[in-house]
Write an enzyme that holds these catalytic residues in place. Sequence first.
Site, short mmCIF file in Angstrom:
data_model
loop_
_atom_site.label_atom_id
_atom_site.label_comp_id
_atom_site.label_asym_id
_atom_site.label_seq_id
_atom_site.Cartn_x
_atom_site.Cartn_y
_atom_site.Cartn_z
N ARG A 149 -6.34 8.37 -1.73
CA ARG A 149 -6.02 8.03 -0.34
C ARG A 149 -6.54 9.13 0.57
NH1 ARG A 149 -2.91 3.79 -1.46
NH2 ARG A 149 -1.05 3.94 -2.76
N ASP A 203 9.29 -6.09 -2.25
CA ASP A 203 10.70 -5.76 -2.38
C ASP A 203 11.40 -5.58 -1.04
OD1 ASP A 203 9.22 -3.43 -1.97
OD2 ASP A 203 10.68 -2.16 -2.98
N SER A 253 7.08 -3.26 -5.87
CA SER A 253 6.82 -3.30 -4.43
C SER A 253 5.72 -4.28 -4.04
CB SER A 253 6.53 -1.89 -3.96
OG SER A 253 6.55 -1.84 -2.58
N HIS A 254 4.67 -3.75 -3.42
CA HIS A 254 3.61 -4.62 -2.88
C HIS A 254 2.55 -4.95 -3.93
CE1 HIS A 254 2.59 -0.48 -2.72
NE2 HIS A 254 1.33 -0.81 -2.71
C1 VG1 Z 1 2.89 4.58 -1.68
C2 VG1 Z 1 2.95 5.02 -0.23
C3 VG1 Z 1 4.24 5.78 0.03
C4 VG1 Z 1 5.44 4.92 -0.37
C5 VG1 Z 1 5.28 4.47 -1.80
C6 VG1 Z 1 6.37 3.51 -2.22
O1 VG1 Z 1 2.87 5.72 -2.52
O2 VG1 Z 1 1.83 5.81 0.10
O3 VG1 Z 1 4.28 6.15 1.38
O4 VG1 Z 1 6.63 5.64 -0.24
O5 VG1 Z 1 4.03 3.79 -1.97
O6 VG1 Z 1 6.44 2.41 -1.38
P1 VG1 Z 1 1.55 6.30 -3.18
O7 VG1 Z 1 2.00 7.42 -4.06
O8 VG1 Z 1 0.90 5.16 -3.90
O9 VG1 Z 1 0.69 6.76 -2.05
V1 VG1 Z 1 6.75 0.89 -2.01
O10 VG1 Z 1 7.07 -0.19 -0.72
O11 VG1 Z 1 5.35 0.68 -2.90
O12 VG1 Z 1 8.08 1.14 -2.98
CO CO Z 2 8.05 -1.83 -1.20
#
Ligand code: VG1
Ligand code: CO
Length: 550
Positions: free
Chosen positions: A503, A286, A119-120
Site C-alpha cells: 500500500r 462485516d 471483512s471486504h
Molecule cells: C486494512 C486497512 C486497515 C483496516 C484493516 C481491517 O488493513 O488498511 O485500515 O483496519 O484492513 O479492516 P491492511 O493491513 O490490509 O492494510 V476490515 O473492514 O478488513 O476488518
Molecule cells: Co470490515
Amino acid sequence: MTTEKEIQAKQVKTRAFIDQKPGTSGLRKKVTQFQQTGYLENFVQAVFNTIAPCQGKKLVVGGDGRYFNREAIQVIIKMAVANGFSHILVGQGGILSTPAASCVIRKNQACGGIILSASHNPGGPDEDFGIKFNAENGGPAPEKLTDAIFQETLSMEQYLSIDADDIELDTLASVQLGECQIDIIDPVSDYADLMESIFDFKAMKALVTSGDFRMCFDAMHAVNGPYAIEIIEKRLGAPKGTVINGIPLTDFGGGHPDPNLVHAHELVDLLYGDDPLDFGAASDGDGDRNMVLGKKFFINPCDSLALLTANAHLIPAYAKGIAGVARSMPTSRAVDRVATAMDIPCYETPTGWKFFGNLLDAGKITLCGEESFGTGSSHVREKDGLWAVLFWLNLIAVKKQSVNEIVTSHWAQYGRDYFTRHDYEAVDSAAAQDMIGQLRAKIATLPDQVIAGATVESADDFEYIDPVDNSKTVAQGVRIYLTNGGRIVFRLSGTGTQGATLRVYLDTYQQNPELLAQETQQALSELIAVAEAVAGIKSFTGREKPCVIT
Ligand code: VG1
Ligand code: CO
C-alpha cells in the site's frame, strides 16, 4: 427447549499449525485452509486457553454470513460448551455485523466474542474466511493478547469439544446444553436501539420521508442488509427498496463486498448517472466500513473523519463536546487541522482498529477513523459503517445542505488534504519485503535529498507508544515528509491472504481557494512520481500501475 442429557467434554488430539499469527484484524486465510482438520479448532482453543478460565463466563459468537460461517459457528459453540462457558449468545442465522458484535459484547457484559469475517475480501468455497477475538470492552484483541494467542497455537496438542447435535441457528430460542445456556438472539435490535440513542431520528425521518431527498444504501449482499433495512427503511421510514442488495449471501453475490468506487459500482451508477440521487452509501462484508457519496460526489474517508469531528456537536450523543480524536497513521492530516481548531487532542496510531481501544476506554478520544473507509466512536469498540452513514444523514438533516455543500465549505474553511492510496495486490512477498527493506535502509540518508524535484524534509519508520499502557509497536510503515507539505507512506497489508499487498499512501495539503476542486490523482501526480523514484515500485513489483486506486 432443554436437553436433559449429561454433556461430557472430550479431548481431541490435534497437531499445531505454524501459520496462525493474527494480522491487522484477526486470522484471515482461504476457506480451504480453515477446512483443514483441526485448523479452526486449534485457533479457537488457543483463544480459550489465553483467556482461561472460561468457567462461568459469557461469550458472543457471530459472523458476516460468508461461506463456512455456519459450520464454524457450530464448531465454536461445541468447543465453548466443552471449555466451560456458562452462557453463549449467538446471532440468529449466525449473523452479527462486527459493530453489532461489539455492541452485544458490551451490552451483555460478556468476556468477549468471536467474530467470523474476512471483512471486504470475497467469500465462497475458494475465497476467504477469517476469525478474530474481541475482548470484554467489545474491541479487537490488543497486540498483547493476539501475540499470546499465536504463542498458544504453536504448541497446540489437543482441543476440547462435545458430542452434540448441531444447534438450530435460525430460530430465536434459548437452549440448555449441559451447564451452558445458548441464546439465539436477534442480531439487529440491540444495535438499532443504540443508533436510535445516538442520532436525531426525528430529524432524519423528516429528511428521508420528505420526498425531495433521494437516497440508496448498498449492503453489497453482505451483513449490513438486515441492519440497514431495520434502521433506514423501518425506523426512519425511507421508501422500501432504499436498501439494495440487502440479503446477506454466502458469496456476496460473487462480488467484492468492498465499499469503494470500483466495487460498489451499482451504487456509483445511481449517484453518477443521468438522474443522480442525493445521497448514497455502502458498507463492507462485516459492516464496519462505509463509503458515503453525494450527487456525483465522493467523500474521501479522511475528509469524512475531519467533517464528522468538526460537526459532532450537531449530533445529540456528541452535543456536549468530544474528548479528542485519533486517526491511523496513513490517514490524511485533515482531522488534525480540525482538532487544532477545536483545541482537542489528536492521536496518530498504527493501522488497525485495535490501537484505538485503549484511547477510547480511557476516555481520551470520542471519534476515530482510518483512510480505509473506517470511522467510529466511543459507542462501540469497532469501526462502524452504518453509524457513519447515519451520522451523515443526521448532519444533512440538521444543516439542510447537500453533501457537496457540506464538504466544499469545509475545504474552504480548513483547506483540503488531497489523499489517495495505491494498492499493489498479490505481489511476490519476497520482492515486496525487499522493497520495504531497502526503503528502511535508506531512511537516514533521505532528509535534504531532492527526489523527482521534491526535497525530503524527514523520514522514519513509524513507531507507536500507546499513551495508556505504554506498549510499543514498531515498523508500522515508512513515512517520507516533503518540504512542500506532501507525505508518502509505504506499508505492507496485514489482511491479505495471497502473496503481499503493497500500500502506498499519498497526501498533500492545499489552501489556495482556486485549487480546491482538482481531480485527486492530478493534484497528487508529482507526489506519485516521487514515490516511484524513491522506492522503485515498478521494478520491485513488476507492475506498471496499481490494482486499486482509492
Ligand atoms: C486494512 C486497512 C486497515 C483496516 C484493516 C481491517 O488493513 O488498511 O485500515 O483496519 O484492513 O479492516 P491492511 O493491513 O490490509 O492494510 V476490515 O473492514 O478488513 O476488518
Ligand atoms: Co470490515
